[in-house]
Design a protein around this motif. Sequence first.
Motif, mmCIF file in Angstrom:
data_model
loop_
_atom_site.group_PDB
_atom_site.id
_atom_site.type_symbol
_atom_site.label_atom_id
_atom_site.label_comp_id
_atom_site.label_asym_id
_atom_site.label_seq_id
_atom_site.Cartn_x
_atom_site.Cartn_y
_atom_site.Cartn_z
ATOM 1 N N UNK A 73 3.646 60.270 94.775
ATOM 2 C CA UNK A 73 4.940 60.797 95.232
ATOM 3 C C UNK A 73 5.633 61.684 94.218
ATOM 4 N N UNK A 74 5.242 61.613 92.952
ATOM 5 C CA UNK A 74 5.877 62.405 91.891
ATOM 6 C C UNK A 74 7.366 62.103 91.763
ATOM 7 N N UNK A 75 7.780 60.899 92.183
ATOM 8 C CA UNK A 75 9.163 60.483 91.979
ATOM 9 C C UNK A 75 10.132 60.859 93.071
ATOM 10 N N UNK A 76 9.636 61.317 94.219
ATOM 11 C CA UNK A 76 10.522 61.704 95.321
ATOM 12 C C UNK A 76 10.073 61.029 96.612
ATOM 13 N N UNK A 77 10.940 61.061 97.616
ATOM 14 C CA UNK A 77 10.599 60.535 98.929
ATOM 15 C C UNK A 77 9.530 61.420 99.553
ATOM 16 N N UNK A 78 8.449 60.788 100.010
ATOM 17 C CA UNK A 78 7.324 61.589 100.488
ATOM 18 C C UNK A 78 6.561 60.847 101.578
ATOM 19 N N UNK A 79 6.197 61.576 102.588
ATOM 20 C CA UNK A 79 5.362 61.061 103.671
ATOM 21 C C UNK A 79 3.896 61.349 103.324
ATOM 22 N N UNK A 80 2.933 60.442 103.574
ATOM 23 C CA UNK A 80 3.013 59.188 104.336
ATOM 24 C C UNK A 80 3.287 57.947 103.491
ATOM 25 N N UNK A 81 3.472 58.122 102.161
ATOM 26 C CA UNK A 81 3.679 56.954 101.299
ATOM 27 C C UNK A 81 4.938 56.176 101.699
ATOM 28 N N UNK A 82 5.887 56.870 102.337
ATOM 29 C CA UNK A 82 7.134 56.214 102.735
ATOM 30 C C UNK A 82 6.920 55.142 103.796
ATOM 31 N N UNK A 83 5.746 55.141 104.442
ATOM 32 C CA UNK A 83 5.473 54.176 105.508
ATOM 33 C C UNK A 83 4.662 52.969 105.031
ATOM 34 N N UNK A 84 4.227 52.980 103.781
ATOM 35 C CA UNK A 84 3.272 51.969 103.327
ATOM 36 C C UNK A 84 3.858 50.553 103.254
ATOM 37 N N UNK A 85 5.168 50.438 103.121
ATOM 38 C CA UNK A 85 5.795 49.112 103.075
ATOM 39 C C UNK A 85 6.488 48.746 104.385
ATOM 40 N N UNK A 86 6.391 49.621 105.367
ATOM 41 C CA UNK A 86 7.147 49.412 106.596
ATOM 42 C C UNK A 86 6.621 48.259 107.455
ATOM 43 N N UNK A 87 5.378 47.829 107.218
ATOM 44 C CA UNK A 87 4.835 46.741 108.041
ATOM 45 C C UNK A 87 5.388 45.386 107.629
ATOM 46 N N UNK A 88 6.134 45.337 106.491
ATOM 47 C CA UNK A 88 6.804 44.095 106.109
ATOM 48 C C UNK A 88 8.121 43.998 106.881
ATOM 49 N N UNK A 89 8.168 43.082 107.842
ATOM 50 C CA UNK A 89 9.377 42.948 108.656
ATOM 51 C C UNK A 89 10.476 42.175 107.931
ATOM 52 N N UNK A 90 10.091 41.347 106.971
ATOM 53 C CA UNK A 90 11.065 40.599 106.185
ATOM 54 C C UNK A 90 11.536 41.465 105.015
ATOM 55 N N UNK A 91 12.822 41.750 104.957
ATOM 56 C CA UNK A 91 13.362 42.622 103.908
ATOM 57 C C UNK A 91 13.116 42.064 102.511
ATOM 58 N N UNK A 92 13.265 40.742 102.366
ATOM 59 C CA UNK A 92 13.054 40.127 101.059
ATOM 60 C C UNK A 92 11.622 40.265 100.589
ATOM 61 N N UNK A 93 10.673 40.073 101.497
ATOM 62 C CA UNK A 93 9.258 40.214 101.150
ATOM 63 C C UNK A 93 8.934 41.653 100.794
ATOM 64 N N UNK A 94 9.460 42.592 101.577
ATOM 65 C CA UNK A 94 9.233 44.013 101.281
ATOM 66 C C UNK A 94 9.780 44.368 99.903
ATOM 67 N N UNK A 95 10.956 43.849 99.576
ATOM 68 C CA UNK A 95 11.563 44.125 98.274
ATOM 69 C C UNK A 95 10.697 43.571 97.147
ATOM 70 N N UNK A 96 10.203 42.331 97.320
ATOM 71 C CA UNK A 96 9.386 41.706 96.281
ATOM 72 C C UNK A 96 8.094 42.475 96.059
ATOM 73 N N UNK A 97 7.411 42.814 97.145
ATOM 74 C CA UNK A 97 6.156 43.556 97.035
ATOM 75 C C UNK A 97 6.403 44.929 96.405
ATOM 76 N N UNK A 98 7.505 45.590 96.792
ATOM 77 C CA UNK A 98 7.813 46.900 96.234
ATOM 78 C C UNK A 98 8.028 46.857 94.735
ATOM 79 N N UNK A 99 8.794 45.855 94.263
ATOM 80 C CA UNK A 99 9.054 45.717 92.823
ATOM 81 C C UNK A 99 7.762 45.431 92.071
#
Length: 347
Positions: A142-168
């Motif tokens: 992504x080079x540090x910016x919002x970019x498609x399709x990488x922006x969709x890679x965490x979208x399958x996590x429906x639980x916000x807390x789980x998505x946050x943990x995996x992202x960190x």
Amino acid sequence: RKLFPQNEKVGKAAAWFVTLYPYLVIYPLALATEVIFIPMVLACILVVLKAAESQHWQDYLLAGVLLGYATLTRSVVLALLPFILLWVWFLVRDRRGSVILLVSVIVFVTPWAVRNTRLHGTFTSVENNMGYTLYMGYHPETEGKFQYPQSLELMHYLDDGERNRVGVESAIGFIKDDPERVPYLMLHKLGYFFGLERKVITYFYSNNFLGYIPQPWLSLVFAIFMLPFALLLILFVPGLVVQKWTKPRLLIGLVLLIYFGPHLLLLAEPRFHLTIVPFLAVFAAYAWVERKRVFSTIVQPGKRWQLALTLAFIGLLIFNWGAELLLDRETLRLLFGPDGNQLYLNY
């Protein structure tokens, strides 16, 4: 007018610039945080300036509520709070006002933080999208910016807390895998933050929302959206360099410096600088209204360092914009070609 009380033309020029600024005109059409966030940040800083003059507790309370409201909209603004408190405490010398402002922000934000913490079973403040932001900001592609399709890679996590943990965890892994890349990313994010405002118009035109626009009208449309920010920054630089730093101007300087700082560590996009456009416009308006005085000041023998600093910063800005356009030259060639409205580029 608060920053330049002796010259009302500066305030009027800045107001007209903001009123006619293309993206500030069209963003209220979008379901975006800027619609609430920008007015709240502006109102907060204005009330802080008013409170510094009046030193009424009601003004500090209102400033805290407005900052709390802005924090609930986009929590990055909370980075301003310590510096506003220090400004009030040491420069305005109103310790009571500083405490009232702090307490009012805490009281305004705490109920939402308590709700989030109970919901997720772990301490969560205003929002929990830090993981997603870090994931996008340090992703290898992504080079540090919002970019498609990488922006969709965490979208399958429906639980916000789980998505946050995996992202960190993923972001920490990205950094550990290539720590030497972090300074490079920060430099890129700085460039993106002050980049040309062409992403939105490019997306809408290339996806045929506007239909085909022949030349030279297409170039004119892009110029209308891209040039105001470039002109704003080019005027802002000398307007900033020649300033005599009164207390109100110092507060705005702190707001400008501290606001873009977190984006160098997190995620940067040209849209993020919209919040500080009104503040930039004040100093740019000063440079325009007082252009003769500004020019005569920076060319004085004893002030040549101001001229050198002005030219250096403007040169860096032009280099950044030129590099941005050069790297995207092939896409731009197709965009301005006969089938540019049907490229269907990703956002």
